[in-house]
Design an enzyme around this catalytic site. Structure first.
Site, PDB file in Angstrom:
ATOM      1  N   ASP A  12      19.346  45.235  20.430  1.00  4.30           N
ATOM      2  CA  ASP A  12      20.746  45.372  19.976  1.00  4.30           C
ATOM      3  C   ASP A  12      21.051  46.910  20.421  1.00  4.30           C
ATOM      4  O   ASP A  12      20.191  47.917  20.598  1.00  4.30           O
ATOM      5  CB  ASP A  12      21.071  45.469  18.414  1.00  4.30           C
ATOM      6  CG  ASP A  12      22.568  45.316  18.207  1.00  4.30           C
ATOM      7  OD1 ASP A  12      23.271  45.136  19.013  1.00  4.30           O
ATOM      8  OD2 ASP A  12      22.931  45.622  16.892  1.00  4.30           O
ATOM      9  N   HIS A  29      23.798  46.156  29.441  1.00  2.00           N
ATOM     10  CA  HIS A  29      23.423  45.096  29.641  1.00  2.00           C
ATOM     11  C   HIS A  29      22.242  44.829  30.715  1.00  2.00           C
ATOM     12  O   HIS A  29      21.150  44.314  30.451  1.00  2.00           O
ATOM     13  CB  HIS A  29      24.488  43.884  29.601  1.00  2.00           C
ATOM     14  CG  HIS A  29      25.284  43.673  28.558  1.00  2.00           C
ATOM     15  ND1 HIS A  29      24.693  43.904  27.266  1.00  2.00           N
ATOM     16  CD2 HIS A  29      26.447  43.625  28.158  1.00  2.00           C
ATOM     17  CE1 HIS A  29      25.792  43.767  26.243  1.00  2.00           C
ATOM     18  NE2 HIS A  29      26.943  43.470  27.011  1.00  2.00           N
ATOM     19  N   LEU A 123       1.026  35.709  27.218  1.00  2.17           N
ATOM     20  CA  LEU A 123       1.959  35.680  26.407  1.00  2.17           C
ATOM     21  C   LEU A 123       2.930  34.548  26.091  1.00  2.17           C
ATOM     22  O   LEU A 123       3.447  34.350  27.064  1.00  2.17           O
ATOM     23  CB  LEU A 123       3.006  36.879  26.497  1.00  2.17           C
ATOM     24  CG  LEU A 123       3.929  37.562  25.519  1.00  2.17           C
ATOM     25  CD1 LEU A 123       3.364  38.021  24.492  1.00  2.17           C
ATOM     26  CD2 LEU A 123       4.921  38.298  26.140  1.00  2.17           C
TER      27      LEU A 123
HETATM   28  C1  IPE Z   1      23.093  40.015  17.741  1.00  2.94           C
HETATM   29  O1  IPE Z   1      23.669  41.394  18.075  1.00  2.94           O
HETATM   30  C2  IPE Z   1      22.738  39.267  18.668  1.00  2.94           C
HETATM   31  C3  IPE Z   1      22.055  39.616  19.855  1.00  2.94           C
HETATM   32  C4  IPE Z   1      21.191  40.685  19.894  1.00  2.94           C
HETATM   33  C5  IPE Z   1      21.782  38.747  21.072  1.00  2.94           C
HETATM   34  P1  IPE Z   1      25.087  41.600  17.766  1.00  2.94           P
HETATM   35  O2  IPE Z   1      25.372  42.822  18.511  1.00  2.94           O
HETATM   36  O3  IPE Z   1      25.742  40.516  18.647  1.00  2.94           O
HETATM   37  O4  IPE Z   1      25.071  41.455  15.999  1.00  2.94           O
HETATM   38  P2  IPE Z   1      26.265  42.068  15.032  1.00  2.94           P
HETATM   39  O5  IPE Z   1      27.681  41.211  15.654  1.00  2.94           O
HETATM   40  O6  IPE Z   1      26.331  43.511  15.476  1.00  2.94           O
HETATM   41  O7  IPE Z   1      25.939  41.462  13.824  1.00  2.94           O
HETATM   42  C1  IPE Z   2      22.809  43.821  22.628  1.00  2.03           C
HETATM   43  O1  IPE Z   2      23.373  44.940  22.885  1.00  2.03           O
HETATM   44  C2  IPE Z   2      23.023  42.810  23.569  1.00  2.03           C
HETATM   45  C3  IPE Z   2      23.709  41.505  23.060  1.00  2.03           C
HETATM   46  C4  IPE Z   2      24.138  41.079  21.945  1.00  2.03           C
HETATM   47  C5  IPE Z   2      24.267  40.563  24.275  1.00  2.03           C
HETATM   48  P1  IPE Z   2      25.358  44.731  22.217  1.00  2.03           P
HETATM   49  O2  IPE Z   2      26.105  44.309  23.333  1.00  2.03           O
HETATM   50  O3  IPE Z   2      25.515  44.366  20.754  1.00  2.03           O
HETATM   51  O4  IPE Z   2      25.551  46.504  22.166  1.00  2.03           O
HETATM   52  P2  IPE Z   2      26.129  47.255  21.000  1.00  2.03           P
HETATM   53  O5  IPE Z   2      25.596  46.724  19.524  1.00  2.03           O
HETATM   54  O6  IPE Z   2      27.657  46.729  21.185  1.00  2.03           O
HETATM   55  O7  IPE Z   2      26.266  48.709  21.202  1.00  2.03           O
HETATM   56 MG    MG Z   3      25.426  44.856  18.987  1.00  3.97          MG
END
Ligand code: IPE
Ligand code: IPE
Ligand code: MG
Length: 243
Positions: A12, A29, A123
């Site tokens: 995240d 990303h 792995l």
């Molecule tokens: C969870 O992250 C999903 C992934 C890491 C793929 P999100 O950023 O989407 O989750 P919330 O919305 O903060 O709970």
């Molecule tokens: C995690 O990073 C990747 C995915 C959920 C696809 P985020 O896109 O959730 O990044 P934040 O949490 O908004 O910073």
């Molecule tokens: Mg996120």
């Protein structure tokens, strides 16, 4: 040092990391996808046998459609790279989640990734793509209902925890010992809710694109400081009472 057999990661913070650099979310990303390979290698070097990363949730479709499109494009190139990496690093890759909502090419890439790495002995790497725990459980229940209808399951008493787990996407994969979530949030976001029942949970403020092998080692150190219990008993010493 006790190395967890299975580490699950909620990667995240890609967007916030990019924003902190005054860059568009997609830059986060791209860097985040590149870091998946780095952490796969690190996990393997540390002796972790199973690594499961959350790449896209069933809820992530609700994001801005430009971002969803950019992520899907990234998964196309990422899966091509992963096919090569699996070969080079002897990784066995599996996909959890429902691929049917992904486009044909991406589904083909995923099939190729899984098929071409099936015999690899390094792995075990699980990609959670269009994954949601509730969706996984509902799909499992549907399969069980189908098998009940067809007579393969005849008595409700046959449905045990083990049987149920064998209908999940993670059938044959041991439950995670350690869950890591990067970037500060402390929730599961619909990730592996059945499988994480007894995992140790570790939250770090480090955003995913900046998460290094050293950070993984810190998580394992913290894991080593925990006394793992199962039913109130110290794990591994199940006959020792805990007071
Ligand atoms: C969870 O992250 C999903 C992934 C890491 C793929 P999100 O950023 O989407 O989750 P919330 O919305 O903060 O709970
Ligand atoms: C995690 O990073 C990747 C995915 C959920 C696809 P985020 O896109 O959730 O990044 P934040 O949490 O908004 O910073
Ligand atoms: Mg996120």
């Amino acid at each position: 040092m006790d190395i967890p057999r299975h580490v699950a990661i909620i990667l995240d913070g890609n967007g916030r990391w990019a924003k902190s650099k005054r860059m568009p979310r997609n830059y986060g990303h791209v860097k985040g996808a590149a870091n998946v390979e780095v952490i796969c290698r690190a996990a393997d070097e540390l002796g972790i046998k199973y690594l499961t990363v959350y790449l896209f949730s069933t809820e992530n479709w609700r994001r801005n459609q430009d971002e969803v499109r950019a992520l899907m494009k990234l998964f196309h190139s990422y899966t091509r790279t992963a096919i090569r990496q699996a070969r080079e690093n002897n990784m066995r890759c599996r996909v959890i989640g429902d691929p049917s909502a992904l486009d044909e090419t991406l589904q083909n890439n995923l099939r190729e990734l899984v098929e071409s790495s099936r015999e690899n002995t390094g792995l075990n790497f699980q990609l959670a793509l269009n994954y949601g725990s509730r969706d996984e459980i509902v799909r499992a229940v549907r399969s069980i209902a189908r098998d009940a209808q067809s007579g393969k399951i005849q008595d409700p008493g046959q449905i045990t925890e083990d049987l149920f787990a064998s209908y999940l996407d993670t059938a044959d994969i041991p439950d995670p010992d350690l869950l890591i979530r990067t970037s500060g949030e402390q929730r599961l976001s619909n990730y592996l809710m059945w499988q994480l029942a007894y995992a140790e949970l570790y939250f770090t403020p480090v955003p995913w694109p900046a998460f290094t092998k050293k950070d993984l080692e810190l998580a394992i150190e913290a894991y080593n400081q925990r006394t793992r219990r199962f039913g109130g008993l110290v794990k591994g010493e199940e006959d020792t009472e805990v007071h």
